[in-house]
Design a protein around this motif. Structure first.
Motif, short mmCIF file in Angstrom:
data_model
loop_
_atom_site.label_atom_id
_atom_site.label_comp_id
_atom_site.label_asym_id
_atom_site.label_seq_id
_atom_site.Cartn_x
_atom_site.Cartn_y
_atom_site.Cartn_z
N PRO A 199 8.42 3.29 1.40
CA PRO A 199 7.20 3.02 0.49
C PRO A 199 5.93 3.67 1.02
O PRO A 199 5.77 3.99 2.05
N HIS A 200 5.01 3.97 -0.21
CA HIS A 200 3.64 4.34 -0.11
C HIS A 200 3.11 3.71 -1.28
O HIS A 200 3.48 3.54 -2.14
N ILE A 201 1.85 3.78 -1.18
CA ILE A 201 0.78 3.20 -2.28
C ILE A 201 -0.11 4.51 -2.50
O ILE A 201 -0.36 4.72 -4.13
N GLY A 202 -0.35 5.51 -1.75
CA GLY A 202 -1.18 6.45 -2.20
C GLY A 202 -2.62 6.25 -2.14
O GLY A 202 -3.09 4.96 -2.31
N THR A 203 -3.53 7.02 -1.74
CA THR A 203 -4.92 6.77 -1.83
C THR A 203 -5.65 6.22 -2.97
O THR A 203 -6.42 5.37 -2.94
#
Length: 533
Positions: A199-203
């Motif tokens: 999982p990642h959200i991103g800047t």
């Protein structure tokens, strides 16, 4: 009846709807399926015996009726596990001062959240600006404007992770992982982070999540002060914390400090050292950033399916062991579809890091490629606990000078780096470092031993991923802020400083975590230990 299916393998080109796939696996009518919930989704791109790329799921299914399944990967479950953080509102000692949280990165945010949930009304001091003013400072710097030493990629609301890829992976195996992810979703993160393998959200999205988390803490009774740098501590006669000094003049009384300073708060390390707070040197790693076309990385991982829209942009993780010199090399903070950014926290220095937005659609992949360093490397920079800090500063200053003394970064092709020269202008991709760049010999901004190991690693990795280290691939220097160069020593059980009572060192800056998730969990555990004293 509720069941869980593990190891549900679905080939990339399978066009059936999901319920049809599940009914086929369960060997029951699709009409008997009441609901489905994806718990985990991963990509299996391994090509054993020419097998196809697959998605592998863990799925919870509610079915109408009772069935007996003789498949070891299908098990009946009683109910969904509750991962919400239930923190009782504990009675606070009458007239006791509020606990103080220093730093508003992941460790600081989550320790403050727990304290606020318990009714302890934490006071938070963050040396940098709120996320909006911080973003403005960073973007201005990227355009060639003035550098702000207190509000930049390292310092400010959200911590260093806010200007990164927003990765939420961790090597920890902890029940709190899902709790942290759920809080992020409650604050605006995409729900897919609850089940994706990586999982990642991103800047771009993380900035709004951080803002909403701050609002939640304030609503629960917390107070936060931005542009508020803790510059000194006061202790009573028993070496127990009694007050903090903010911006060199304002005193706040407290008997508990959660020290979430981040791995780049070098002036705070110096203050702690002067106060004789127990600290020790810590190994870390330094190196360079490498950039490739994202399609190249996708092809290396997915082969002929590299353009399939169902697949996420690909990443990689590479390691190398230099047995001759007893050093390790590895890729770190790999950012698919991102860019290299200017990540210094001090004037007259160049530091790189990687960043990407949620969609990861820049077309360029970048990663740090690093070599481990330790006490033997710091010997020329002093014998005390801050020798690693001086080591970092030395090579960051050299990078600044190589780049032209204007925050531009030194760059070099892999071919030239391996040959120890700086001649080629034939770049596979244009460097994405935003301020500017200058062709330089990156061997000069690394210790000779690190350069030697990194060269061997590049040659080795080129055998693993063909053309990974092609002559025209671009490198940018220098990457030094991979983790803290110091550890603030704490008791293993209660998270409290072993030398000064009331100080709880947490997160990356204390040397006990690495990344958003592990830092958040560290902050939670420290706060819960404090509450149960």
């Amino acid at each position: 009846m509720k069941i869980r299916i593990t190891n549900l393998s679905v080939e990339l080109d399978d066009e059936r709807n999901f319920e049809e796939i599940i009914s086929s696996r369960l060997k029951i009518s699709q009409k008997k399926i009441i609901s489905t919930k994806i718990i985990r989704k991963a990509v299996d791109a391994r090509r054993y015996k020419n097998s196809k790329i697959k998605f592998v799921f863990i799925v919870d299914v509610e079915v109408d009726g009772n069935f007996i399944f003789r498949d070891k990967n299908i098990k009946k479950i009683s109910s969904e596990q509750n991962f919400s953080l239930k923190i009782p509102r504990l009675p606070k000692i009458l007239n006791s001062p509020s606990p103080v949280v220093v730093g508003f990165g992941p460790a600081g945010m989550f320790s403050a959240l727990i304290l606020a949930k318990a009714g302890y009304n934490p006071i938070i001091f963050e040396r940098g600006g709120d996320i909006d003013s911080r973003t403005e400072s960073v973007e201005k710097f990227f355009r060639g404007g003035n550098f702000d030493e207190n509000s930049n990629i390292q310092f400010g609301e959200g911590g260093a992770g806010t200007f990164s890829d927003g990765k939420l992976t961790t090597r920890l195996n902890d029940d709190l992982i899902f709790s942290v992810l759920k809080i992020f979703v409650d604050c605006g993160a995409p729900e897919e982070i609850l089940f994706l393998q990586k999982p990642h959200i991103g800047t771009d999205k993380l900035r709004e999540v951080v803002k909403n988390l701050r609002k939640k803490i304030i609503k629960l009774g917390g107070k936060i002060f931005f542009n508020a740098k803790v510059t000194d501590f006061e202790f009573d006669s028993d070496k127990k914390i009694s007050a903090v000094i903010v911006n060199g003049e304002e005193k706040f009384l407290t008997d508990a400090i959660f020290l979430a300073i981040g791995h780049s708060a070098r002036d705070t390390y110096e203050m702690l050292h002067e106060k004789n707070i127990a600290m020790e040197k810590k190994n870390f790693a330094i190196g360079l950033r490498i950039e490739h076309p994202q399609e190249f990385i996708n092809f290396s991982q997915y082969g002929e399916d590299f353009q399939n829209k169902k697949l996420p942009v690909a990443d990689y993780f590479l390691t190398y062991k230099d047995l001759k010199n007893n050093r390790g090399a590895y890729s770190f903070c790999m950012c698919p579809g991102g860019q290299v950014v200017a990540a210094t926290s001090e004037n007259f220095q160049v530091v790189t890091n990687g960043m990407s937005n949620f969609k990861r659609n820049s077309g360029i992949a970048n990663s740090a490629i690093l070599v481990t360093v330790g006490e033997k490397d710091f010997k020329n920079f002093g014998e005390d606990v801050l020798s690693g800090v001086r080591f970092q500063r030395n090579f960051e200053k050299i990078a600044f000078e190589l780049g032209g003394k204007n925050f531009s970064a030194p760059v070099q092709t892999v071919g030239d780096f391996l040959k120890n020269r700086a001649e080629s202008k034939n770049f596979l991709t244009t460097p994405t470092y935003p301020i500017g760049w200058k062709i330089s010999n990156l061997n000069e901004c690394l210790p000779a031993e690190v350069s030697a190991t990194l060269k061997d690693a590049l040659i080795f990795w080129n055998e693993k991923i063909k053309n990974f280290a092609a002559d025209d691939v671009i490198l940018t220097g220098v990457e030094t802020r991979t983790s803290s160069p110091c550890r603030i020593i704490r008791d293993k059980e209660n998270f409290e400083s072993i030398s000064h009572a009331g100080i709880f060192p947490i997160g990356e800056g204390a040397g006990y975590s690495g990344g958003i998730m592990s830092s958040a969990i560290d902050g939670i555990k420290a706060a819960k230990n404090f509450l149960m004293r």
